[in-house]
Design a protein around this motif. Structure first.
Motif, PDB file in Angstrom:
ATOM      1  N   ASP A   1       3.074 -35.397  30.842  1.00 54.54           N
ATOM      2  CA  ASP A   1       4.301 -34.852  29.732  1.00 54.54           C
ATOM      3  C   ASP A   1       3.546 -33.795  29.703  1.00 54.54           C
ATOM      4  N   ILE A   2       1.933 -34.092  29.351  1.00 54.09           N
ATOM      5  CA  ILE A   2       1.067 -32.476  29.708  1.00 54.09           C
ATOM      6  C   ILE A   2       1.398 -31.271  29.866  1.00 54.09           C
ATOM      7  N   SER A   3       1.362 -31.402  31.407  1.00 53.84           N
ATOM      8  CA  SER A   3       2.149 -30.584  31.829  1.00 53.84           C
ATOM      9  C   SER A   3       3.297 -30.053  31.509  1.00 53.84           C
ATOM     10  N   LYS A   4       4.615 -30.505  31.869  1.00 51.32           N
ATOM     11  CA  LYS A   4       5.551 -30.241  30.682  1.00 51.32           C
ATOM     12  C   LYS A   4       5.181 -29.067  29.472  1.00 51.32           C
ATOM     13  N   CYS A   5       4.375 -29.863  28.768  1.00 51.13           N
ATOM     14  CA  CYS A   5       4.411 -29.519  27.139  1.00 51.13           C
ATOM     15  C   CYS A   5       3.899 -27.637  27.963  1.00 51.13           C
ATOM     16  N   GLN A   6       3.096 -27.983  29.072  1.00 46.29           N
ATOM     17  CA  GLN A   6       2.661 -26.712  29.534  1.00 46.29           C
ATOM     18  C   GLN A   6       3.545 -25.945  29.305  1.00 46.29           C
ATOM     19  N   ASN A   7       4.181 -25.989  30.336  1.00 52.33           N
ATOM     20  CA  ASN A   7       5.253 -24.984  31.413  1.00 52.33           C
ATOM     21  C   ASN A   7       5.587 -24.774  29.996  1.00 52.33           C
ATOM     22  N   SER A   8       6.241 -25.683  29.314  1.00 48.13           N
ATOM     23  CA  SER A   8       6.800 -25.052  27.441  1.00 48.13           C
ATOM     24  C   SER A   8       6.570 -24.357  27.326  1.00 48.13           C
ATOM     25  N   LEU A   9       4.865 -24.680  26.846  1.00 51.07           N
ATOM     26  CA  LEU A   9       4.337 -23.787  25.809  1.00 51.07           C
ATOM     27  C   LEU A   9       4.380 -22.339  26.479  1.00 51.07           C
ATOM     28  N   ALA A  10       4.174 -22.037  27.949  1.00 51.53           N
ATOM     29  CA  ALA A  10       4.014 -20.770  28.792  1.00 51.53           C
ATOM     30  C   ALA A  10       5.370 -20.009  28.065  1.00 51.53           C
ATOM     31  N   LYS A  11       6.314 -21.037  28.619  1.00 52.98           N
ATOM     32  CA  LYS A  11       7.775 -20.246  28.751  1.00 52.98           C
ATOM     33  C   LYS A  11       7.828 -19.367  27.221  1.00 52.98           C
ATOM     34  N   TYR A  12       7.667 -20.434  25.848  1.00 49.83           N
ATOM     35  CA  TYR A  12       8.024 -19.998  24.217  1.00 49.83           C
ATOM     36  C   TYR A  12       7.032 -18.856  24.618  1.00 49.83           C
ATOM     37  N   GLN A  13       5.636 -18.441  25.070  1.00 52.18           N
ATOM     38  CA  GLN A  13       5.032 -17.188  24.808  1.00 52.18           C
ATOM     39  C   GLN A  13       5.009 -16.451  25.842  1.00 52.18           C
ATOM     40  N   SER A  14       5.925 -15.950  26.636  1.00 50.00           N
ATOM     41  CA  SER A  14       6.470 -15.328  27.560  1.00 50.00           C
ATOM     42  C   SER A  14       7.381 -15.106  26.531  1.00 50.00           C
ATOM     43  N   ARG A  15       8.534 -15.691  26.048  1.00 52.16           N
ATOM     44  CA  ARG A  15       9.302 -15.507  24.696  1.00 52.16           C
ATOM     45  C   ARG A  15       8.823 -14.334  23.894  1.00 52.16           C
ATOM     46  N   ILE A  16       8.020 -15.092  23.252  1.00 49.86           N
ATOM     47  CA  ILE A  16       7.234 -14.388  22.228  1.00 49.86           C
ATOM     48  C   ILE A  16       6.674 -12.442  22.626  1.00 49.86           C
ATOM     49  N   GLN A  17       6.182 -12.610  23.253  1.00 48.74           N
ATOM     50  CA  GLN A  17       5.983 -11.752  23.647  1.00 48.74           C
ATOM     51  C   GLN A  17       7.021 -11.014  24.267  1.00 48.74           C
ATOM     52  N   THR A  18       7.767 -10.923  25.061  1.00 48.55           N
ATOM     53  CA  THR A  18       9.100 -10.161  25.310  1.00 48.55           C
ATOM     54  C   THR A  18       9.807  -9.989  23.850  1.00 48.55           C
ATOM     55  N   ILE A  19      10.272 -10.681  22.761  1.00 48.55           N
ATOM     56  CA  ILE A  19      10.583 -10.467  21.177  1.00 48.55           C
ATOM     57  C   ILE A  19       9.667  -9.317  20.947  1.00 48.55           C
ATOM     58  N   GLU A  20       8.529  -9.331  20.821  1.00 48.31           N
ATOM     59  CA  GLU A  20       7.635  -8.337  20.676  1.00 48.31           C
ATOM     60  C   GLU A  20       7.747  -7.358  20.686  1.00 48.31           C
ATOM     61  N   LYS A  21       7.818  -6.947  21.851  1.00 50.72           N
ATOM     62  CA  LYS A  21       8.031  -5.756  22.382  1.00 50.72           C
ATOM     63  C   LYS A  21       9.492  -4.678  21.934  1.00 50.72           C
ATOM     64  N   ASN A  22      10.177  -6.025  22.156  1.00 49.23           N
ATOM     65  CA  ASN A  22      11.326  -4.999  21.592  1.00 49.23           C
ATOM     66  C   ASN A  22      11.925  -4.715  20.365  1.00 49.23           C
ATOM     67  N   LEU A  23      10.782  -5.551  19.528  1.00 52.71           N
ATOM     68  CA  LEU A  23      10.886  -5.380  17.904  1.00 52.71           C
ATOM     69  C   LEU A  23       9.761  -3.556  18.108  1.00 52.71           C
ATOM     70  N   THR A  24       8.791  -3.433  18.512  1.00 57.11           N
ATOM     71  CA  THR A  24       8.596  -2.522  18.613  1.00 57.11           C
ATOM     72  C   THR A  24       8.768  -1.549  19.304  1.00 57.11           C
ATOM     73  N   ARG A  25      10.060  -1.814  20.200  1.00 56.53           N
ATOM     74  CA  ARG A  25      11.023  -0.416  20.319  1.00 56.53           C
ATOM     75  C   ARG A  25      11.481   0.132  19.179  1.00 56.53           C
ATOM     76  N   HIS A  26      12.018  -0.920  18.729  1.00 57.07           N
ATOM     77  CA  HIS A  26      13.495  -0.681  17.630  1.00 57.07           C
ATOM     78  C   HIS A  26      12.819   0.253  16.522  1.00 57.07           C
ATOM     79  N   GLU A  27      11.248   0.021  16.253  1.00 61.83           N
ATOM     80  CA  GLU A  27      10.566   0.358  15.284  1.00 61.83           C
ATOM     81  C   GLU A  27      10.849   2.433  15.851  1.00 61.83           C
ATOM     82  N   TYR A  28      10.072   2.244  16.858  1.00 64.49           N
ATOM     83  CA  TYR A  28      10.292   3.419  16.973  1.00 64.49           C
ATOM     84  C   TYR A  28      11.326   4.324  17.018  1.00 64.49           C
TER      85      TYR A  28
END
Length: 217
Positions: free
Chosen positions: A190-217
């Motif tokens: 279960d911990i391993s699954k949670c870590q994988n899910s957390l890594a995916k969420y972090q990757s998505r968050i980073q992608t969203i942050e990058k997209n937001l930064t581009r729209h601002e410029y």
């Protein structure tokens, strides 16, 4: 050298030897005096027997037995001499007991003779006491063996019960340990699954942050 009966010291010419057990006895223990002992012939002395050897039940007439066939008239009769048969009379026939067709003369039974017989029978080295000690030793050995075997059986039973209890407890502990191991493995999964899910969420968050930064410029 001492008397076999009373343990008193023996002097020369004041004792006689038993023809059976070859033990020496003083005249007092043999109910003899110096005068009566002189009446004994060499043949009679050779056939003398001590109270130990002659301590048997005497019959009134024991001529007609397998060991002593009945004498016929004209045949020689054997002399059955014992220490206590010698009396203080002056004739040889009355000083020794001679077996005839009519049987042996009865000896008087007195408290002293009974006491002496009892002492002889109860002596530590007597046959009765030896047999009694042997029988008691056997009985004690049997009793000890029974109690020891019973104690061993009880110990075996207790040991078996203890080992069975320990084996059951050990089996329960092993089962519980296996359950805990399975639970730990499940938690690790279960911990391993949670870590994988957390890594995916972090990757998505980073992608969203990058997209937001581009729209601002």
């Amino acid at each position: 050298m001492s008397c076999h009966g009373c343990s008193s010291a023996l002097r020369e010419n004041n004792y006689l030897k038993c023809n059976g057990c070859k033990s020496e006895y003083c005249f007092a223990c043999l109910n003899l005096t110096d005068d009566s002992s002189k009446l004994l012939t060499p043949e009679q002395i050779k056939s003398l027997s001590c109270p130990y050897c002659r301590n048997v039940t005497r019959r009134i007439n024991n001529d007609d037995t397998p060991c002593r066939p009945r004498y016929q008239k004209g045949q020689a009769q054997s002399i059955n001499v014992s220490f206590c048969d010698v009396t203080h009379n002056n004739t040889a026939n009355t000083s020794v007991g001679i077996s005839t067709d009519t049987g042996l003369a009865k000896e008087p039974v007195t408290m002293e003779s009974i006491s002496k017989l009892f002492d002889l029978k109860m002596a530590p080295d007597s046959t009765i006491m030896i047999n009694l000690r042997a029988a008691l030793n056997k009985d004690i050995e049997k009793m000890v063996a029974v109690h020891v075997n019973r104690a061993i059986e009880n110990l075996k039973t207790d040991f078996s019960s203890t080992t069975d209890y320990l084996a059951a407890e050990q089996a329960d502990l092993r089962s519980e340990i296996r359950q805990k191991d399975n639970l730990v493995k499940q938690l690790q999964t279960d911990i391993s699954k949670c870590q994988n899910s957390l890594a995916k969420y972090q990757s998505r968050i980073q992608t969203i942050e990058k997209n937001l930064t581009r729209h601002e410029y």
